[in-house]
Design an enzyme around this catalytic site. Structure first.
Site, mmCIF file in Angstrom:
data_model
loop_
_atom_site.group_PDB
_atom_site.id
_atom_site.type_symbol
_atom_site.label_atom_id
_atom_site.label_comp_id
_atom_site.label_asym_id
_atom_site.label_seq_id
_atom_site.Cartn_x
_atom_site.Cartn_y
_atom_site.Cartn_z
ATOM 1 C CG ASP A 1 -0.212 0.159 2.436
ATOM 2 O OD1 ASP A 1 0.997 0.381 2.458
ATOM 3 O OD2 ASP A 1 -0.756 -0.073 3.698
ATOM 4 C CB SER A 2 0.400 4.600 -0.808
ATOM 5 O OG SER A 2 -0.881 5.216 0.019
ATOM 6 N N GLY A 3 0.810 3.791 2.073
ATOM 7 C CA GLY A 3 1.104 4.601 3.511
ATOM 8 C C GLY A 3 0.146 5.370 3.891
ATOM 9 N N GLY A 4 -0.842 5.853 2.981
ATOM 10 C CA GLY A 4 -1.657 6.775 2.983
ATOM 11 C C GLY A 4 -2.612 6.623 4.171
ATOM 12 C CG ASP B 1 -5.442 6.815 -1.425
ATOM 13 O OD1 ASP B 1 -4.494 6.322 -0.858
ATOM 14 O OD2 ASP B 1 -6.573 6.290 -1.655
ATOM 15 C CD GLN C 1 -10.111 7.635 -1.763
ATOM 16 O OE1 GLN C 1 -10.970 7.400 -1.415
ATOM 17 N NE2 GLN C 1 -9.106 6.801 -1.454
ATOM 18 N N GLY D 1 -11.399 3.844 -0.183
ATOM 19 C CA GLY D 1 -12.282 4.723 0.724
ATOM 20 C C GLY D 1 -13.554 3.908 0.837
ATOM 21 C CG ASP E 1 -6.314 -5.221 1.342
ATOM 22 O OD1 ASP E 1 -6.899 -4.501 0.453
ATOM 23 O OD2 ASP E 1 -6.151 -4.895 2.624
ATOM 24 C CB CYS F 1 -13.202 -26.252 7.290
ATOM 25 S SG CYS F 1 -11.522 -25.510 6.935
ATOM 26 C CB CYS G 1 -7.835 -25.522 7.296
ATOM 27 S SG CYS G 1 -8.446 -25.452 8.979
ATOM 28 C CB CYS H 1 -11.175 -28.098 10.111
ATOM 29 S SG CYS H 1 -11.950 -26.547 10.748
ATOM 30 C CG HIS I 1 -10.641 -22.217 10.171
ATOM 31 N ND1 HIS I 1 -11.246 -23.242 9.631
ATOM 32 C CD2 HIS I 1 -11.554 -21.129 10.334
ATOM 33 C CE1 HIS I 1 -12.440 -22.883 9.371
ATOM 34 N NE2 HIS I 1 -12.727 -21.638 9.997
HETATM 35 ZN ZN LIG Z 1 -10.757 -25.294 9.043
#
Ligand SMILES: [Zn+2]
Length: 388
Positions: free
Chosen positions: A92-95, A146, A203, A230, A280, A318, A320, A323, A349
């Site tokens: 990211d830009s840090g903004g 931004d 934005q 935003g 993200d 699940c 994973c 689980c 998980h």
């Molecule tokens: Zn799981």
């Protein structure tokens, strides 16, 4: 320029399945990027992330700039080498972090002056400086700096901020092109990834008109791809979906579209339905450390006393590691006793749930059954077999 490219391989109404190619490899889209603020995803190792199928990480420019510093990372050959992650990275830009400092920063046309949350030292982050730092970090995708307004904001402030973000986008692009035209040397910047791409950010708050203006203006500057910023900052969910839907037609079909900071599993599915390719969010990792597990039947809070003698896995459907090997009773015990493994197992998980959801979304798009996946997904979550 550079090795960055994007190819849409399948459409299913507005949902897209594609491949984003970066200097450090391919990313299957739609994709979710786990957040590794300090160059690590809290609670898990890079080996875990590879086993979970994560293809790209997000890291935070603000934090890495302050500590250990982009100069130190550049001397190690860049962020990939420093952290030992050979796959794609977006910074990211840090903004967002700087604007979150509230009382400790002032904004003007030049950029943002702020005091470090670590030692109180003074810094000036400008659109150009954010480009320089990310060039030294050598991420595969750098975001422009931004202005991030809090929600709600009055219409006048949103317009001024949107217009300033456009002027900053122009400055960021000019700086980016100057650096990569000369390999960085003439600008005093150590370029650690010559194949870096730069994304612009749309934005405009919750105004359809301003979103449209911002999208058109950002596309006119010209970036490798575009993000929607935003949103997911406290506005109602249906307003966020509406802003995403309304922004899409102004963004080029042949470039990835990244919805920043979103969101819940439902948000991801709804944004894909509107044409988003990249996500993200800190939810799966942060909430894992607080004991909240996302499951196919809605979220459960492992702290709850009702799980004290519950021998079932967190999510019976699940696959994973957590689980397959842990009961709710055991996970609750680990959380209650403050064991470090509680964070690790819960994070494994939750990341699996997010990454697996994206994988199932991609399959559904390929087979032209995204709409039925979407309906079944929402129905499953709304059954609320557990608690919330
Ligand atoms: Zn799981």
């Amino acid at each position: 320029m550079g090795p960055f490219s994007f190819r849409v391989t399948h459409h299913d109404q507005r949902a897209r399945r594609g491949v984003m190619t970066t200097a450090h490899g391919d990313v299957q889209t739609p994709a979710f990027m786990p957040v590794g603020t300090q160059g690590a995803v809290k609670g898990v190792t890079h080996r875990d992330l590879e086993q979970l199928g994560a293809e790209i990480l997000l890291s935070n420019t603000y934090h890495l700039y302050l500590r250990p510093g982009d100069d130190l990372i550049a001397r190690r050959g860049g962020l990939h080498a420093f952290i030992g992650w050979p796959r794609p990275i977006l910074t990211d830009s840090g903004g967002y972090q700087v604007f979150s400092l509230a009382a400790r920063r002032t904004i003007d046309e030049a950029g943002a002056r702020f005091r470090s949350h670590l030692d109180g030292s003074e810094h000036l982050l400008t659109p150009e400086k954010a480009v320089d730092i990310q060039a030294q970090l050598g991420s595969d995708i750098a975001m422009v700096f931004d202005e991030c307004l809090a929600h709600p904001a009055d219409a006048g402030s949103v317009r001024q901020s949107m217009e300033r973000t456009l002027r900053w986008a122009r400055r960021a692009r000019d700086r980016f092109q100057a650096i990569y035209a000369h390999g960085g040397r003439s600008q005093g910047v150590v370029v650690t990834n010559p194949g870096q791409a730069q994304f612009g950010i749309v934005q405009g708050g919750v105004s359809r008109g301003l979103r449209e203006e911002s999208a058109q203006g950002t596309v006119a500057v010209g970036f490798e791809a575009y993000a929607i910023g935003g949103l997911s900052v406290g506005e109602p969910t249906d307003v966020m979906y509406d802003m995403v839907a309304h922004t899409m037609p102004s963004l080029p079909e042949d470039r990835p579209r990244y919805l920043m900071g979103a969101g819940t599993p439902q948000d991801l599915v709804e944004a894909v339905a509107r044409g988003v390719d990249l996500f993200d969010c800190v939810l799966p990792t942060r909430n894992a450390r607080n004991g909240q597990l996302f499951t196919s039947a809605g979220p459960i809070n492992i702290k709850n006393a009702r799980y004290a003698e519950d021998d079932r896995p967190p999510d019976p459907s699940c696959s994973c590691y957590t689980c397959r090997t842990c009961s709710r009773a055991y996970l609750r015990h680990l959380f209650q006793t403050g064991e470090i493994n509680a964070s690790t197992l819960n994070t494994l998980h939750n990341l699996h749930f997010y990454l697996d959801t994206l994988s199932r979304i991609r399959d559904a798009i390929v087979f032209g059954r995204f709409e039925s996946f979407r309906l079944a997904f929402h129905e499953s979550l709304s059954r609320r077999l557990h608690d919330s």
